[in-house]
Write an enzyme that holds these catalytic residues in place. Sequence first.
Site, PDB file in Angstrom:
ATOM      1  CG  ASN A 132      -1.815   1.423   1.740  1.00 42.00           C
ATOM      2  OD1 ASN A 132      -2.056   2.090   0.565  1.00 42.00           O
ATOM      3  ND2 ASN A 132      -2.136   1.948   2.805  1.00 42.00           N
ATOM      4  CE  LYS A 152       0.112   3.138   5.051  1.00 42.28           C
ATOM      5  NZ  LYS A 152      -0.026   2.972   6.397  1.00 42.28           N
ATOM      6  CG  HIS A 191      -5.366   2.106   5.510  1.00 47.22           C
ATOM      7  ND1 HIS A 191      -5.169   2.411   5.727  1.00 47.22           N
ATOM      8  CD2 HIS A 191      -4.839   0.554   5.172  1.00 47.22           C
ATOM      9  CE1 HIS A 191      -3.932   2.190   6.355  1.00 47.22           C
ATOM     10  NE2 HIS A 191      -3.326   1.340   5.594  1.00 47.22           N
ATOM     11  CD  GLU A 218      -2.730   5.708   7.218  1.00 51.81           C
ATOM     12  OE1 GLU A 218      -3.450   5.151   5.935  1.00 51.81           O
ATOM     13  OE2 GLU A 218      -1.970   5.148   7.616  1.00 51.81           O
ATOM     14  CD  GLU A 229      -3.206  -2.802   6.932  1.00 52.09           C
ATOM     15  OE1 GLU A 229      -2.294  -3.040   6.828  1.00 52.09           O
ATOM     16  OE2 GLU A 229      -3.731  -1.528   7.305  1.00 52.09           O
ATOM     17  N   GLY A 282       2.406   1.547  10.632  1.00 54.52           N
ATOM     18  CA  GLY A 282       3.499   2.915  10.628  1.00 54.52           C
ATOM     19  C   GLY A 282       4.054   3.522  11.448  1.00 54.52           C
ATOM     20  CB  SER A 312       5.224  -2.333  12.363  1.00 53.26           C
ATOM     21  OG  SER A 312       4.708  -1.007  12.123  1.00 53.26           O
TER      22      SER A 312
HETATM   23  C1  PEP Z   1      -0.627  -0.203   6.059  1.00 52.30           C
HETATM   24  O1  PEP Z   1      -1.044   1.300   6.114  1.00 52.30           O
HETATM   25  O2  PEP Z   1      -1.402  -0.467   5.910  1.00 52.30           O
HETATM   26  C2  PEP Z   1       0.564  -0.311   6.332  1.00 52.30           C
HETATM   27  C3  PEP Z   1       0.323  -1.454   7.656  1.00 52.30           C
HETATM   28  O3  PEP Z   1       1.510   0.277   7.029  1.00 52.30           O
HETATM   29  P1  PEP Z   1       2.856   0.093   7.216  1.00 52.30           P
HETATM   30  O4  PEP Z   1       3.692  -1.366   7.067  1.00 52.30           O
HETATM   31  O5  PEP Z   1       3.889   0.926   7.133  1.00 52.30           O
HETATM   32  O6  PEP Z   1       2.761  -0.202   9.032  1.00 52.30           O
END
Ligand code: PEP
Length: 248
Positions: A9, A11, A92, A94, A162, A168, A208
């Site tokens: 992703n 973003k 997601h 976000e 998630e 992040g 992460s």
């Molecule tokens: C995400 O935003 O879907 C995600 C998993 O981000 P990160 O791997 O940077 O934690």
Amino acid sequence: MRRKLAAGNWKMNGTGAALAELEALAAAHPAPAVDILICPPATLLHRAAQVAGDAIAVGGQDCHANASGAHTGDTSAEMLRDAGATAVILGHSERREDHDEGNDDVRAKARAAMEAGLIAVICVGESLEQREAANTLDIIAGQMSGSIPDQCTGENLVVAYEPIWAIGTGKVPTLEQIGEVHDFIRTRLERRFGEGVGRSVRLLYGGSVKPGNAAEIFGVPNVDGALVGGASLKADGFSPIITALESA
Ligand code: PEP
């Protein structure tokens, strides 16, 4: 047998120059033993589909619930498909947070995505407060019943767990915590859609994931791959994660 999936992703990151990373990834994985999906910003989707070649699929990061109409700034599932997408990330955290998307919105978008022939990668996950209050499984259950439409199959649905506090941040749940939630999601899918469909839906962990922790996460039962943010932006970050998934 579920085919594993490494999904990236991007973003709101990347202009045309970022396609070099996709090109490098495609060169490094000409015949992958797992599915690879890259979800770039919408502005790059069409070009990304051309660069990615046959071995890597591309997807959107959101879609509108309607096929067309007066929705300035939005993109329909059909448009994503037309640009070369085969999947779309929906719900997601976000988007749930920044755009106030609720489970009903996510379900309507997922229905539209499936009708347009896209795989809906539906994200669920708890906040830190919810985990600390021991509400994780209730939250996941509510998001699943609210966000996942009825017409699901193992081909058109992927569920990504998630935890919001892991996205992040560099913080990752324990393997036991990941396993508990993935087993819970699997059981609920089997109960709602029957064993055949429930067992065929792929479950991704996201939050992460890095080259250094991917292998142990992929060893957890019912983890069929990962949804990766930051580490998917560069080919040399995502490539070892793909390789770890291939060996899992
Ligand atoms: C995400 O935003 O879907 C995600 C998993 O981000 P990160 O791997 O940077 O934690």
